[in-house]
Write a protein that holds these residues in place. Structure first.
Motif, PDB file in Angstrom:
ATOM      1  N   LEU A  16       0.877  -1.205  -0.039  1.00  0.00           N
ATOM      2  CA  LEU A  16      -0.095   0.138  -0.111  1.00  0.00           C
ATOM      3  C   LEU A  16       0.864   1.302   0.108  1.00  0.00           C
ATOM      4  N   LYS A  17       2.116   1.517   0.739  1.00  0.00           N
ATOM      5  CA  LYS A  17       2.984   2.347   0.730  1.00  0.00           C
ATOM      6  C   LYS A  17       3.329   2.664  -0.624  1.00  0.00           C
ATOM      7  N   ALA A  18       3.680   1.565  -1.512  1.00  0.00           N
ATOM      8  CA  ALA A  18       3.999   1.584  -2.915  1.00  0.00           C
ATOM      9  C   ALA A  18       2.929   2.342  -3.671  1.00  0.00           C
ATOM     10  N   MET A  19       1.811   1.992  -3.196  1.00  0.00           N
ATOM     11  CA  MET A  19       0.564   2.490  -3.880  1.00  0.00           C
ATOM     12  C   MET A  19       0.262   4.130  -3.707  1.00  0.00           C
ATOM     13  N   ASN A  20       1.158   4.510  -2.492  1.00  0.00           N
ATOM     14  CA  ASN A  20       0.734   6.074  -2.045  1.00  0.00           C
ATOM     15  C   ASN A  20      -0.233   5.994  -1.020  1.00  0.00           C
ATOM     16  N   TYR A  21      -0.632   4.844  -0.591  1.00  0.00           N
ATOM     17  CA  TYR A  21      -1.531   4.881   0.604  1.00  0.00           C
ATOM     18  C   TYR A  21      -0.557   4.854   1.882  1.00  0.00           C
ATOM     19  N   GLU A  22      -1.109   4.841   3.101  1.00  0.00           N
ATOM     20  CA  GLU A  22      -0.545   4.726   4.283  1.00  0.00           C
ATOM     21  C   GLU A  22      -1.327   3.929   5.219  1.00  0.00           C
ATOM     22  N   MET A  23      -0.893   2.726   5.800  1.00  0.00           N
ATOM     23  CA  MET A  23      -1.489   1.992   6.505  1.00  0.00           C
ATOM     24  C   MET A  23      -0.565   2.173   7.965  1.00  0.00           C
ATOM     25  N   LYS A  24      -1.539   2.080   9.039  1.00  0.00           N
ATOM     26  CA  LYS A  24      -0.983   2.073  10.341  1.00  0.00           C
ATOM     27  C   LYS A  24      -1.753   0.910  11.142  1.00  0.00           C
ATOM     28  N   SER A  25      -0.937   0.444  11.900  1.00  0.00           N
ATOM     29  CA  SER A  25      -1.596  -0.968  12.609  1.00  0.00           C
ATOM     30  C   SER A  25      -1.343  -0.717  14.137  1.00  0.00           C
TER      31      SER A  25
END
Length: 311
Positions: free
Chosen positions: A52-61
């Motif tokens: 997702l980071k490579a897709m320009n999204y940001e995921m936080k867990s």
């Protein structure tokens, strides 16, 4: 001139439609995930975060207990959870599925198992099933070693109900790492121990262990034969269809998860390092995971993500 303008307009429509078919709401840029502290979920969540980071999204867990995870999905405080182990969790959290408090996306892993286990020397001495445990209560110290509080409810209910003659036993709750350390100490001394085991996990490679039969009521048939599913908060697929498409495509294998988890537990790799190594070793996974998925800006994701992650 008018014909040329109309032609250009209609030629452009399919492209525009393709770009916006899975367009996400602006709120989808940041994705909130739940992590239980289990290595398998830490790995799969790290894989999702990396792609997702490579897709320009940001995921936080966030590290949450299992009960808090389900409540947070229901209340919209968490967007996605990659660790719905079935059938165990679907029994314990039945109302969340019956009342549509969570949405079910896909099976992200098949061939898993989840039930009680013992070292091979304990099995060789006659402990093959749940029913055998009570006969050797003294050797086990009337204890069953579990993992994080909130995860061991089938075992706690089993003891409370006195099933399998185990009334009065204690379920020792700690964490995955603490439980495995306790198992290792017992194995080194050839002490008797019964513990919660599962696959995928490097314990299946590092320990000579056997799963116990007879726990169908607690964990389901076939030695707790399980599948792992991806859940989201209600309505997430409608609000964030592109991210939901990615999570629907995100499917793993037992062998690949065992490799990644072994790197984390035995070699000290971080979740991100293990995830990146998995992606580079099995780049063909990206073809499946990114089928029909776009970048945040709506452009096709596959080529750009491969360029970013496989360099």
């Amino acid at each position: 001139m008018r014909r040329r303008l109309l032609a250009a307009l209609f030629v452009g429509l399919p492209l525009a439609g393709m770009k916006t078919a899975l367009a996400d709401d602006a709120s989808c840029t940041r994705i909130k995930a739940a992590d239980l502290g289990w290595t398998d979920i830490a790995l799969t969540t790290a894989v999702a975060t990396t792609v997702l980071k490579a897709m320009n999204y940001e995921m936080k867990s966030s590290l949450l207990g299992l009960s808090v995870t389900y409540a947070s999905l229901k209340d919209g405080q968490v967007d996605v959870f990659l660790g719905n182990w079935r059938p165990a969790q679907n029994i314990e959290f039945k109302q969340f599925f019956d009342k549509k408090w969570v949405d079910v996306l896909t099976t992200n892993l098949s061939g898993a198992k989840y039930t009680l286990a013992v070292p091979d020397y304990v099995a060789a001495a006659g402990v093959k099933s749940f029913e055998d445990l009570a006969r050797f209560a003294d050797k086990f110290g009337n204890k069953i070693y579990g993992i994080e509080p909130g995860t061991n409810q089938p075992l706690i209910d089993m003891v409370a109900e006195g099933s399998h003659g185990l009334g009065g036993w204690t379920v020792v709750e700690s964490s995955e790492q603490a439980m495995l350390a306790q198992v290792k100490r017992a194995v080194d001394r050839k002490d008797w121990i019964v513990f919660l085991g599962w696959q995928p996990h490097p314990m299946n490679l590092n320990l000579k262990m056997e799963y116990l039969s007879g726990g169908d009521q607690e964990f389901g048939p076939s030695y707790g034969g399980s599948t792992v599913w991806t859940l989201t908060r209600p309505g997430y697929s409608t609000t964030c269809p592109n991210v939901a498409r990615f999570f629907t495509n995100l499917v793993f294998s037992v062998d690949q998860e065992n490799e990644g988890m072994k790197a984390m537990l035995d070699e000290g790799a971080t979740g991100e390092e293990a995830a990146t190594a998995m992606i580079r070793k099995y780049p063909q996974n990206l073809d499946k995971w990114l089928d029909g998925v776009t970048m945040l800006d709506g452009s096709p994701a596959l080529a750009k993500v491969k360029e970013e992650l496989l360099k």
